[in-house]
Write an enzyme that holds these catalytic residues in place. Structure first.
Site, PDB file in Angstrom:
ATOM      1  N   GLU A  36      58.899 -76.967 -13.823  1.00  0.00           N
ATOM      2  CA  GLU A  36      59.558 -76.365 -12.664  1.00  0.00           C
ATOM      3  C   GLU A  36      58.552 -76.205 -11.517  1.00  0.00           C
ATOM      4  O   GLU A  36      57.792 -75.218 -11.493  1.00  0.00           O
ATOM      5  CB  GLU A  36      60.111 -74.980 -13.024  1.00  0.00           C
ATOM      6  CG  GLU A  36      61.158 -75.004 -14.119  1.00  0.00           C
ATOM      7  CD  GLU A  36      62.061 -73.787 -14.055  1.00  0.00           C
ATOM      8  OE1 GLU A  36      63.281 -73.991 -14.000  1.00  0.00           O
ATOM      9  OE2 GLU A  36      61.567 -72.653 -14.023  1.00  0.00           O
TER      10      GLU A  36
ATOM     11  N   ASN B  41      69.417 -70.426 -16.600  1.00  0.00           N
ATOM     12  CA  ASN B  41      68.578 -69.223 -16.551  1.00  0.00           C
ATOM     13  C   ASN B  41      69.216 -68.313 -15.516  1.00  0.00           C
ATOM     14  O   ASN B  41      69.088 -68.556 -14.319  1.00  0.00           O
ATOM     15  CB  ASN B  41      67.145 -69.607 -16.163  1.00  0.00           C
ATOM     16  CG  ASN B  41      66.278 -68.377 -15.919  1.00  0.00           C
ATOM     17  OD1 ASN B  41      66.672 -67.251 -16.241  1.00  0.00           O
ATOM     18  ND2 ASN B  41      65.100 -68.595 -15.350  1.00  0.00           N
TER      19      ASN B  41
ATOM     20  N   SER C 162      66.297 -76.164  -8.181  1.00  0.00           N
ATOM     21  CA  SER C 162      67.433 -76.578  -7.349  1.00  0.00           C
ATOM     22  C   SER C 162      68.246 -77.726  -7.952  1.00  0.00           C
ATOM     23  O   SER C 162      68.739 -78.598  -7.222  1.00  0.00           O
ATOM     24  CB  SER C 162      66.951 -76.926  -5.933  1.00  0.00           C
ATOM     25  OG  SER C 162      66.328 -75.808  -5.342  1.00  0.00           O
TER      26      SER C 162
ATOM     27  N   HIS D 281      57.888 -68.478 -17.448  1.00  0.00           N
ATOM     28  CA  HIS D 281      58.546 -68.837 -16.187  1.00  0.00           C
ATOM     29  C   HIS D 281      57.643 -68.416 -15.029  1.00  0.00           C
ATOM     30  O   HIS D 281      56.962 -67.381 -15.102  1.00  0.00           O
ATOM     31  CB  HIS D 281      59.908 -68.133 -16.089  1.00  0.00           C
ATOM     32  CG  HIS D 281      60.737 -68.662 -14.961  1.00  0.00           C
ATOM     33  ND1 HIS D 281      60.519 -68.301 -13.648  1.00  0.00           N
ATOM     34  CD2 HIS D 281      61.764 -69.543 -14.942  1.00  0.00           C
ATOM     35  CE1 HIS D 281      61.376 -68.936 -12.876  1.00  0.00           C
ATOM     36  NE2 HIS D 281      62.144 -69.700 -13.631  1.00  0.00           N
TER      37      HIS D 281
ATOM     38  N   GLY E  40      64.903 -72.219  -6.279  1.00  0.00           N
ATOM     39  CA  GLY E  40      65.704 -71.371  -5.402  1.00  0.00           C
ATOM     40  C   GLY E  40      65.580 -71.713  -3.927  1.00  0.00           C
ATOM     41  O   GLY E  40      65.991 -70.946  -3.061  1.00  0.00           O
TER      42      GLY E  40
ATOM     43  N   GLU F 275      58.220 -67.003 -12.334  1.00  0.00           N
ATOM     44  CA  GLU F 275      58.478 -65.653 -11.814  1.00  0.00           C
ATOM     45  C   GLU F 275      57.815 -64.604 -12.709  1.00  0.00           C
ATOM     46  O   GLU F 275      57.306 -63.587 -12.225  1.00  0.00           O
ATOM     47  CB  GLU F 275      59.997 -65.428 -11.692  1.00  0.00           C
ATOM     48  CG  GLU F 275      60.578 -66.248 -10.551  1.00  0.00           C
ATOM     49  CD  GLU F 275      62.034 -66.657 -10.708  1.00  0.00           C
ATOM     50  OE1 GLU F 275      62.741 -66.098 -11.570  1.00  0.00           O
ATOM     51  OE2 GLU F 275      62.462 -67.570  -9.970  1.00  0.00           O
TER      52      GLU F 275
ATOM     53  N   LYS G  98      68.483 -65.350 -14.729  1.00  0.00           N
ATOM     54  CA  LYS G  98      67.570 -64.405 -14.070  1.00  0.00           C
ATOM     55  C   LYS G  98      68.220 -63.008 -14.062  1.00  0.00           C
ATOM     56  O   LYS G  98      68.889 -62.654 -15.032  1.00  0.00           O
ATOM     57  CB  LYS G  98      67.190 -64.909 -12.675  1.00  0.00           C
ATOM     58  CG  LYS G  98      66.700 -66.360 -12.744  1.00  0.00           C
ATOM     59  CD  LYS G  98      66.058 -66.876 -11.492  1.00  0.00           C
ATOM     60  CE  LYS G  98      65.606 -68.316 -11.717  1.00  0.00           C
ATOM     61  NZ  LYS G  98      64.875 -68.868 -10.582  1.00  0.00           N
TER      62      LYS G  98
HETATM   63  P1  13P Z   1      67.157 -72.737  -9.214  1.00  0.00           P
HETATM   64  O1  13P Z   1      67.969 -73.725 -10.019  1.00  0.00           O
HETATM   65  O2  13P Z   1      67.965 -71.613  -8.655  1.00  0.00           O
HETATM   66  O3  13P Z   1      66.262 -73.416  -8.234  1.00  0.00           O
HETATM   67  O4  13P Z   1      66.157 -72.000 -10.287  1.00  0.00           O
HETATM   68  C1  13P Z   1      65.373 -72.783 -11.106  1.00  0.00           C
HETATM   69  C2  13P Z   1      64.752 -71.908 -12.137  1.00  0.00           C
HETATM   70  O5  13P Z   1      63.850 -71.148 -11.859  1.00  0.00           O
HETATM   71  C3  13P Z   1      65.277 -71.986 -13.512  1.00  0.00           C
HETATM   72  O6  13P Z   1      64.435 -71.342 -14.413  1.00  0.00           O
END
Ligand code: 13P
Length: 255
Positions: free
Chosen positions: A167, A9, A213, A95, A173, A97, A11
């Site tokens: 997640e 992903n 992560s 997601h 992150g 976010e 982003k």
């Molecule tokens: P990270 O792997 O950067 O922690 O992000 C996870 C994520 O949100 C994937 O959708």
């Protein structure tokens, strides 16, 4: 046996040239899709180009969100019909976010899953708890509610082809990965929810990813767990070598 699925992903990262270079490099070097599914979820803006580059390779291209309507007065949105028309294979839905910054609700996720199905796009349905919810023992309730609502109204045959991504928000992150045991426990709860809503066969068919992560140092331990069938990866999907290492870990699972 469930086939592992490793999805990047991206982003809101990468310019057009960076995205093209990545897909050109990765598409040629992937393990066979008989062993592992590899997906890159990029900005919708680049999807037509990336699907064209990846067309004859083992790499699938996904989007990171979409509206549930096929068309209409929704300024700035992208529709499922538009994504399907440029060859999208997967779409990330719900997601954390999107839920946090754009008010995506469980009801909207449910409608988006229906829209994805109508266009033969595989939904990657995200769920997960905040740190506060984990610390107050609300993880199971939160994830159960999100998944129950997202899957409402679909048949067992349809659900069997969905991908679910667990997640935990506190692990995204942050460099703080859930332990393999913590991740497996919640992925097991999700599978149990699906068995309750449908049956064991359907629950055993659904692929459940862990996200938060994930990197080459921890992926093997995560994928070795019974209920973890892949990873949804942010940061570690941005470099070709790093993403390829994760896909290769996926390919090794059923060796
Ligand atoms: P990270 O792997 O950067 O922690 O992000 C996870 C994520 O949100 C994937 O959708």
């Amino acid at each position: 046996m469930r086939k592992p699925i490793i999805a990047g992903n991206w982003k809101m990262y990468k310019t057009f040239d960076e995205a093209v270079t990545f897909v050109e490099q990765v598409a040629e070097n992937l393990p066979t899709a008989q062993k592992v599914d590899a997906v890159i979820c990029a900005t919708s803006l680049f999807v037509p180009t990336l699907t064209a580059i990846a067309q004859d390779s083992e790499l699938a291209i996904g989007a990171q969100t979409m509206h549930y309507e096929n068309e209409g007065a929704f300024t700035g949105e992208v529709s499922p019909a538009q994504l399907a028309s440029v060859g999208v294979d997967y779409v990330v839905l719900g997601h954390s976010e999107r839920r946090e910054y754009y008010n995506e609700t469980d009801e909207a996720v449910n409608k988006k899953v229906a829209a994805a199905l109508a266009h033969d796009i595989v939904p990657i349905i995200c769920c997960g708890e905040t740190l506060q919810e984990r610390e107050t023992q609300q993880t199971a309730t939160k994830v159960t509610t999100q998944i129950t609502k997202a899957l409402e109204g679909f048949t067992a045959q349809q659900v069997a082809h969905f991908v679910i991504a667990y997640e935990p928000i506190w692990a995204i992150g942050t460099g703080k990965t859930a332990t393999a045991e913590q991740a497996n426990e919640v992925c097991g709860i999700i599978r149990h929810v699906i068995a309750d809503m449908y049956d064991e066969t359907t629950a055993n068919a659904v692929r459940i990813q862990y996200g938060g992560s994930v990197k080459s140092e921890n992926i093997d331990e995560l994928l070795a767990k019974e209920h973890i069938d892949g990873a949804l990866v942010g940061g570690a999907s941005l470099e070709p070598q790093s993403f390829l290492a994760l896909v290769e870990a996926g390919a090794r699972v059923n060796d």
